[in-house]
Write a protein that holds these residues in place. Sequence first.
Motif, short mmCIF file in Angstrom:
data_model
loop_
_atom_site.label_atom_id
_atom_site.label_comp_id
_atom_site.label_asym_id
_atom_site.label_seq_id
_atom_site.Cartn_x
_atom_site.Cartn_y
_atom_site.Cartn_z
N VAL A 25 0.85 -1.21 0.04
CA VAL A 25 0.00 -0.03 -0.13
C VAL A 25 0.96 1.01 0.01
N ALA A 26 1.85 1.19 0.79
CA ALA A 26 2.66 2.42 1.07
C ALA A 26 3.45 2.78 -0.35
N LEU A 27 4.02 1.56 -1.09
CA LEU A 27 4.78 1.96 -2.27
C LEU A 27 3.70 2.25 -3.47
N GLY A 28 2.53 2.41 -3.28
CA GLY A 28 1.77 2.95 -4.42
C GLY A 28 2.01 4.46 -4.30
N ALA A 29 2.62 5.20 -3.11
CA ALA A 29 2.83 6.58 -3.31
C ALA A 29 4.40 6.95 -3.02
N LEU A 30 5.21 5.97 -2.39
CA LEU A 30 6.55 6.47 -2.07
C LEU A 30 7.36 5.32 -2.56
N GLY A 31 8.62 5.73 -2.62
CA GLY A 31 9.67 4.79 -3.31
C GLY A 31 10.16 3.80 -1.94
N PRO A 32 10.74 2.67 -2.50
CA PRO A 32 11.12 1.76 -1.38
C PRO A 32 12.13 2.09 -0.60
#
Length: 294
Positions: A25-32
């Motif tokens: 979910v977080a990777l949908g808006a932020l880089g790894p």
Amino acid sequence: MSWRVWIWLLSLSILWGGSFFFAKVALGALGPFTVVFCRVALAALALNLVKPLPRNAPWRTYFAMGALNNVVPFSLIFWGQTHIASGLASILNATTPLFTVVVAHALTNDEKMTGAKVAAVLAGLAGVAVLIGPDAFARSTAGLWGQLACLGAALSYAFAGIYGRRFRAMGIAPLDAAAGQVTASSVLILPIMLIVEPPWTLAALPPATTWAALAGLALLSTALAYVLYFRILAAAGATNLLLVTFLIPATSILLGALFLHEQLEARHAAGMALIGLGLAAIDGRIARLTRAAK
């Protein structure tokens, strides 16, 4: 194990299985790398609030453990999840004990491979081969590299498990070890994040779902999970703790299917079964059940 320990074990599997969901979910808006930093930094803040680190903390050890157990594997898994499903990432992560058998044989004197462990590793490798598929290397797709990244993370966890044995010999309390490694990890990943994924280049602030996923990843799947991990280790030992490896993919696959609409192929289930067979052989339960049945 008592019912209380079983509840802890199931809770830990949900927390660690949920980490793959939260990360996706977080990777949908932020880089790894940004997700890695948020995970370890928020977890470090929470753990240090619970029990601040002593002034004479062994920082060299914490930095080494933080790199092997957090920075490298988290970065590889989260990058891999930008190309593959969260459920598949969790299945590949379940190979960690198989890699640990090989690494322990090479680097320790008291954990050499036996015939049963060799068979377990071979079964696990067969499972990985089925997961990846026979023609994957011919295609060399992003999905292949995502799977290889998750396997690299499992190998890093294996080295971390062997290196982490020194914490007990050094007399470091479990909560201190957890807080120390995530604090060191925050320092290690910060410059990488700022160089590769500078936050000021974001087009807009991430949505509320991203912040909620980061909070779950850091506070539930990292800080709280570490507390449960060390409690189970003290109450039931490492062999029983290994059971959590069987349960994590189930949680991750279920969350991915329900909320992310992910679907796994038949070969993924077959590969997971072979990896599970290898884990069961390492755990020793199959051998004990066979002897008990005779």
